[in-house]
Design a protein around this motif. Structure first.
Motif, short mmCIF file in Angstrom:
data_model
loop_
_atom_site.label_atom_id
_atom_site.label_comp_id
_atom_site.label_asym_id
_atom_site.label_seq_id
_atom_site.Cartn_x
_atom_site.Cartn_y
_atom_site.Cartn_z
N ALA A 28 0.82 -1.22 0.00
CA ALA A 28 0.00 0.00 0.00
C ALA A 28 0.86 1.26 0.00
O ALA A 28 0.57 2.20 -0.77
N ASP A 29 1.88 1.33 0.83
CA ASP A 29 2.70 2.54 0.90
C ASP A 29 3.33 2.86 -0.45
O ASP A 29 3.31 4.01 -0.89
N GLU A 30 3.86 1.85 -1.10
CA GLU A 30 4.51 2.05 -2.40
C GLU A 30 3.49 2.45 -3.47
O GLU A 30 3.76 3.33 -4.29
N LEU A 31 2.34 1.81 -3.46
CA LEU A 31 1.30 2.12 -4.45
C LEU A 31 0.73 3.52 -4.25
O LEU A 31 0.51 4.26 -5.22
N LEU A 32 0.52 3.90 -3.01
CA LEU A 32 0.01 5.25 -2.72
C LEU A 32 1.05 6.31 -3.06
O LEU A 32 0.71 7.41 -3.51
N PHE A 33 2.33 6.00 -2.87
CA PHE A 33 3.39 6.92 -3.28
C PHE A 33 3.37 7.11 -4.80
O PHE A 33 3.47 8.23 -5.30
N MET A 34 3.21 6.01 -5.53
CA MET A 34 3.15 6.10 -6.99
C MET A 34 1.94 6.92 -7.42
O MET A 34 2.04 7.77 -8.31
N ARG A 35 0.79 6.71 -6.77
CA ARG A 35 -0.40 7.50 -7.08
C ARG A 35 -0.13 8.99 -6.84
O ARG A 35 -0.45 9.84 -7.67
N GLU A 36 0.52 9.29 -5.72
CA GLU A 36 0.85 10.68 -5.39
C GLU A 36 1.75 11.30 -6.45
O GLU A 36 1.56 12.44 -6.86
N ARG A 37 2.74 10.57 -6.92
CA ARG A 37 3.68 11.08 -7.92
C ARG A 37 2.96 11.32 -9.25
O ARG A 37 3.23 12.31 -9.93
N ILE A 38 2.10 10.41 -9.66
CA ILE A 38 1.35 10.57 -10.91
C ILE A 38 0.47 11.81 -10.83
O ILE A 38 0.42 12.63 -11.75
N GLU A 39 -0.23 11.95 -9.71
CA GLU A 39 -1.13 13.09 -9.54
C GLU A 39 -0.37 14.41 -9.41
O GLU A 39 -0.87 15.45 -9.83
N ALA A 40 0.84 14.36 -8.87
CA ALA A 40 1.66 15.57 -8.70
C ALA A 40 2.04 16.20 -10.04
O ALA A 40 2.27 17.40 -10.12
N VAL A 41 2.09 15.38 -11.09
CA VAL A 41 2.42 15.92 -12.41
C VAL A 41 1.19 16.07 -13.30
O VAL A 41 1.30 16.22 -14.51
N GLY A 42 0.01 16.01 -12.68
CA GLY A 42 -1.22 16.27 -13.40
C GLY A 42 -1.92 15.06 -13.99
O GLY A 42 -2.91 15.22 -14.71
N GLY A 43 -1.43 13.87 -13.71
CA GLY A 43 -2.08 12.67 -14.22
C GLY A 43 -3.16 12.17 -13.27
O GLY A 43 -3.36 12.72 -12.19
N VAL A 44 -3.82 11.14 -13.70
CA VAL A 44 -4.82 10.46 -12.87
C VAL A 44 -4.35 9.03 -12.67
O VAL A 44 -4.11 8.31 -13.65
N ALA A 45 -4.21 8.62 -11.42
CA ALA A 45 -3.83 7.25 -11.11
C ALA A 45 -5.10 6.42 -10.96
O ALA A 45 -5.97 6.74 -10.15
N VAL A 46 -5.21 5.37 -11.76
CA VAL A 46 -6.34 4.45 -11.70
C VAL A 46 -5.81 3.20 -11.00
O VAL A 46 -4.99 2.47 -11.57
N MET A 47 -6.26 2.97 -9.78
CA MET A 47 -5.69 1.89 -8.96
C MET A 47 -6.39 0.55 -9.22
O MET A 47 -7.61 0.48 -9.28
N MET A 48 -5.56 -0.51 -9.37
CA MET A 48 -6.06 -1.88 -9.50
C MET A 48 -5.39 -2.74 -8.44
O MET A 48 -4.16 -2.79 -8.37
N ASP A 49 -6.18 -3.42 -7.63
CA ASP A 49 -5.66 -4.25 -6.55
C ASP A 49 -5.66 -5.72 -6.94
O ASP A 49 -6.70 -6.25 -7.33
N VAL A 50 -4.51 -6.36 -6.81
CA VAL A 50 -4.40 -7.79 -7.12
C VAL A 50 -4.07 -8.60 -5.86
O VAL A 50 -3.49 -9.69 -5.94
N SER A 51 -4.47 -8.10 -4.72
CA SER A 51 -4.20 -8.75 -3.44
C SER A 51 -4.93 -10.09 -3.31
O SER A 51 -6.04 -10.24 -3.78
N VAL A 52 -4.29 -11.02 -2.61
CA VAL A 52 -4.96 -12.28 -2.26
C VAL A 52 -5.00 -12.49 -0.75
O VAL A 52 -5.72 -13.37 -0.27
N LEU A 53 -4.28 -11.68 0.01
CA LEU A 53 -4.25 -11.86 1.46
C LEU A 53 -5.27 -11.01 2.20
O LEU A 53 -5.65 -11.32 3.32
N GLY A 54 -5.71 -9.91 1.60
CA GLY A 54 -6.66 -9.03 2.26
C GLY A 54 -6.89 -7.79 1.43
O GLY A 54 -6.33 -7.63 0.35
#
Length: 120
Positions: A28-54
């Motif tokens: 989560a921390d790494e994915l949210l950081f990536m979302r933050e970086r994408i949005e910081a340059v004006g993009g839109v981060a579309v999140m997809m979760d492939v979790s199997v543990l929770g």
């Protein structure tokens, strides 16, 4: 971002939508950081979760149930298999199918996937 007008001259911004794929239950921390970086340059981060543990501590646009469905199964069936390797193989199949469908419908402009274990 790019800009265009009817005559092809720059003026109107076009927002890039980047699909961010990962296991939100453990990354989560790494994915949210990536979302933050994408949005910081004006993009839109579309999140997809492939979790199997929770579930992740954020609400993805495409949750693990949607990814499992794209692999023609359910998250419950994937978890019940008890085999993390086959579970992640099915989630990768669902994620690739879903990403392809989003691209084909011009709903995303790019993809980034974050991983760590299981041979990624």
């Amino acid at each position: 971002m790019t800009t265009t007008t009817l005559q092809g001259e720059p003026t109107v911004e076009e927002t890039r939508r980047i699909l961010v794929i990962g296991t939100g239950d453990t990354k989560a921390d790494e994915l949210l950081f990536m979302r933050e970086r994408i949005e910081a340059v004006g993009g839109v981060a579309v999140m997809m979760d492939v979790s199997v543990l929770g579930d992740p501590p954020y609400r993805p646009a495409y949750d693990r149930h949607a990814v499992a469905k794209a692999a023609d199964t359910t998250i419950e069936a994937i978890i019940a298999s008890g085999d993390e390797n086959s579970a992640m193989t099915l989630m990768a199949l669902g994620a690739s199918r879903l990403a392809r469908a989003l691209h084909d419908k011009s709903e995303i402009d790019g993809v980034i996937a974050l991983g760590g274990s299981m041979g990624t």
